[in-house]
Design a protein around this motif. Structure first.
Motif, short mmCIF file in Angstrom:
data_model
loop_
_atom_site.label_atom_id
_atom_site.label_comp_id
_atom_site.label_asym_id
_atom_site.label_seq_id
_atom_site.Cartn_x
_atom_site.Cartn_y
_atom_site.Cartn_z
N ALA A 40 0.89 -1.17 0.00
CA ALA A 40 0.00 0.00 0.00
C ALA A 40 0.92 1.21 0.00
O ALA A 40 1.76 1.34 0.87
N LEU A 84 -1.05 -4.59 7.79
CA LEU A 84 -1.59 -3.44 8.50
C LEU A 84 -0.96 -2.17 7.96
O LEU A 84 0.27 -2.08 7.84
N LEU A 89 7.24 3.81 13.44
CA LEU A 89 7.48 4.85 14.46
C LEU A 89 6.25 5.17 15.31
O LEU A 89 6.34 5.94 16.26
N PRO A 103 9.33 13.38 3.86
CA PRO A 103 8.36 12.30 4.07
C PRO A 103 8.92 11.22 5.01
O PRO A 103 8.19 10.45 5.56
N PRO A 105 10.71 9.81 8.56
CA PRO A 105 10.39 10.18 9.94
C PRO A 105 11.42 11.13 10.56
O PRO A 105 12.61 11.01 10.29
O1 CP3 Z 1 4.33 -2.31 3.94
C1 CP3 Z 1 3.23 -1.73 4.01
O2 CP3 Z 1 2.50 -1.55 3.01
C2 CP3 Z 1 2.72 -1.35 5.38
C3 CP3 Z 1 2.95 -0.02 5.82
C4 CP3 Z 1 4.35 0.40 6.23
C5 CP3 Z 1 4.80 1.73 6.05
N1 CP3 Z 1 6.03 1.83 6.64
C6 CP3 Z 1 4.04 2.79 5.37
C7 CP3 Z 1 4.71 4.03 5.00
C8 CP3 Z 1 5.35 -0.30 6.89
C9 CP3 Z 1 5.41 -1.76 7.28
C10 CP3 Z 1 6.41 0.62 7.14
C11 CP3 Z 1 7.64 0.25 7.86
C12 CP3 Z 1 8.73 1.22 7.95
N2 CP3 Z 1 8.65 2.57 8.13
C13 CP3 Z 1 10.11 0.87 7.96
C14 CP3 Z 1 10.65 -0.52 7.86
C15 CP3 Z 1 10.60 -1.05 6.49
C16 CP3 Z 1 11.47 -0.34 5.52
O3 CP3 Z 1 10.91 0.21 4.56
O4 CP3 Z 1 12.67 -0.42 5.67
C17 CP3 Z 1 10.85 2.05 8.10
C18 CP3 Z 1 12.36 2.17 8.13
C19 CP3 Z 1 9.92 3.11 8.22
C20 CP3 Z 1 10.22 4.54 8.42
C21 CP3 Z 1 9.66 5.36 7.32
N3 CP3 Z 1 8.33 5.69 7.18
C22 CP3 Z 1 10.36 5.98 6.24
C23 CP3 Z 1 11.85 5.87 6.03
C24 CP3 Z 1 9.41 6.66 5.48
C25 CP3 Z 1 9.62 7.52 4.26
C26 CP3 Z 1 9.89 6.65 3.11
C27 CP3 Z 1 9.44 7.25 1.81
O5 CP3 Z 1 9.06 6.42 0.98
O6 CP3 Z 1 9.47 8.46 1.60
C28 CP3 Z 1 8.13 6.46 6.07
C29 CP3 Z 1 6.85 6.96 5.58
C30 CP3 Z 1 5.92 5.90 5.06
N4 CP3 Z 1 5.61 4.74 5.73
C31 CP3 Z 1 5.18 5.94 3.84
C32 CP3 Z 1 4.41 4.77 3.80
C33 CP3 Z 1 3.40 4.36 2.75
C34 CP3 Z 1 5.16 7.07 2.84
C35 CP3 Z 1 4.16 8.04 3.37
C36 CP3 Z 1 3.55 8.92 2.32
O7 CP3 Z 1 4.18 9.91 1.97
O8 CP3 Z 1 2.41 8.60 1.91
#
Ligand code: CP3
Length: 366
Positions: A40, A84, A89, A103, A105
């Motif tokens: 997603a 989910l 975070l 975008p 954290p």
């Molecule tokens: O996998 C899925 O579909 C479930 C949702 C999910 C998100 N983040 C949604 C998200 C999950 C399981 C995560 C885990 C997550 N978040 C991790 C571990 C996995 C990985 O990717 O290494 C980490 C390190 C994070 C921290 C995080 N959150 C980062 C580094 C970012 C920015 C990344 C980016 O693409 O710009 C996020 C934001 C985030 N989490 C988004 C999504 C869909 C993008 C938010 C948006 O702008 O809509």
């Protein structure tokens, strides 16, 4: 093989458990299950539509929105798992550290001292993270029985990385500096995080999660020696606390080619492999029976469909016969990924997985 004398409860479970759960438990499956990390997300127009109205944290914290976004890829593709919609975070905020997304954290007041660690709270997930549990309960009602609901949390080291650095980092020197200079403070932080993560994952299982994944994304920046000292005992304790019969525990990290044997030592049911380790190598090192998840390079989805199929075939062949395997990417779906490539990958993995198993059954039977 499902033996007739194995009937009773066991036989019943074979019918009822989703394909993905059975593969994660090393049970026989009719084809290879598939879901994708970040399935997603921004590559989906319907996700971008929701995000044009609500910010990311609002989506995470509003069960109806989080449910909608979780279901978007399930409606479009035949995934075997629905993860989910949330972020690793989210529980960090509940520990008393406000987080925003830009975008990636950002943590306003990073954790740097023993006093900072002591000030962190251990939230009760049924109170402070009730929106996550409510999202899971609704999803469990809405998902077809064949699609497994996957809960998740960040690994303690990965959460500590954001909490100490305050944001993503290239070299994580603040985090590593704390680890080497003040190991007692570092371990106190890891212990607190492990308790929070264990409470959180156990609550997710109670709320209906049928598998859980620990995203220990950044553990791959550590040497095996340091992983053993600073991470392994904590992850092992989380696995012990959270383990629930029939609910597989998946452990994933990036750049963990040097750590696979140690990740196995945590007791996790499934090890997630990134694309920089071949499945052949992972299989050889982890043994023929340990369920593996992965590991197509995410950027392969930018290639023409025949290249995607070739590379996906290589993953299936490298995992080997009779092997417990959950197909996934080696890391998350990226925002520019063509939607049609994902659709083709899911369809193809199911078809090819079925063909391979039928061929194996014929060989075995003759
Ligand atoms: O996998 C899925 O579909 C479930 C949702 C999910 C998100 N983040 C949604 C998200 C999950 C399981 C995560 C885990 C997550 N978040 C991790 C571990 C996995 C990985 O990717 O290494 C980490 C390190 C994070 C921290 C995080 N959150 C980062 C580094 C970012 C920015 C990344 C980016 O693409 O710009 C996020 C934001 C985030 N989490 C988004 C999504 C869909 C993008 C938010 C948006 O702008 O809509």
């Amino acid at each position: 093989m499902i033996s007739p004398e194995g009937g009773g409860l066991h036989g019943l479970r074979q019918v009822e458990e989703p394909l993905l759960v059975r593969a994660c438990l090393g049970e026989p499956v009719e084809t290879t299950p598939i879901w994708l990390m970040r399935q997603a997300g921004r590559y989906l127009p319907e996700y971008r539509r929701v995000r044009s109205q609500f910010d990311f944290l609002t989506v995470c914290k509003t069960p109806d929105l989080a449910v909608e976004v979780t279901l978007q890829p399930i409606r479009r593709f035949g995934f075997d798992g629905a993860i989910l919609f949330s972020d690793i975070l989210i529980p960090v905020e509940a520990m008393g550290l406000p987080v925003h997304f830009n975008p990636g954290p950002e943590v306003d007041s990073p954790v740097r001292t023993n006093k900072d660690v002591q000030a962190l709270r251990r939230p009760d997930p049924t109170e402070e993270l009730s929106f996550v549990l409510e999202t899971l309960r609704i999803l469990r009602r809405e998902l077809p029985a064949s699609v497994a609901l996957i809960g998740f949390a960040g690994g303690p080291f990965t959460l500590a990385a954001y909490m100490v650095e305050g944001e993503s980092s290239k070299d994580f020197l603040l985090l590593k500096g704390l680890m080497y200079r003040e190991p007692v403070t570092f371990h106190a932080l890891m212990e607190k995080l492990s308790l929070v993560v264990s409470d959180y994952l156990s609550a997710q299982i109670k709320a209906g999660a049928q598998a859980v994944q620990l995203f220990d994304t950044w553990s791959g920046i550590l040497s095996p020696r340091d992983y053993r000292e600073f991470v392994l005992p904590h992850v092992k304790r989380i696995v012990e606390k959270v383990k629930t019969p029939g609910v597989p525990f998946i452990l994933f990290g990036v750049g963990t080619g040097g750590l696979l044997e140690l990740m196995k030592e945590t007791g996790a049911d499934v090890i997630g492999i990134d694309w920089r380790t071949s499945m052949k190598d992972a299989r050889r090192r982890l043994g023929p029976d340990l369920p593996l998840q992965g590991n197509l390079e995410p950027a392969v989805l930018y290639a023409p469909l025949e290249i995607i199929r070739d590379r996906a075939r290589e993953v299936l062949m490298d995992v080997g016969p009779h092997s417990a395997h959950v197909f996934n990417l080696g890391h998350g779906v990226t925002p520019e990924t063509p939607v049609d490539s994902v659709a083709e990958l899911v369809k193809w993995v199911h078809e090819e997985g079925r063909r391979l198993r039928e061929a194996e059954a014929k060989e075995g039977g003759s």
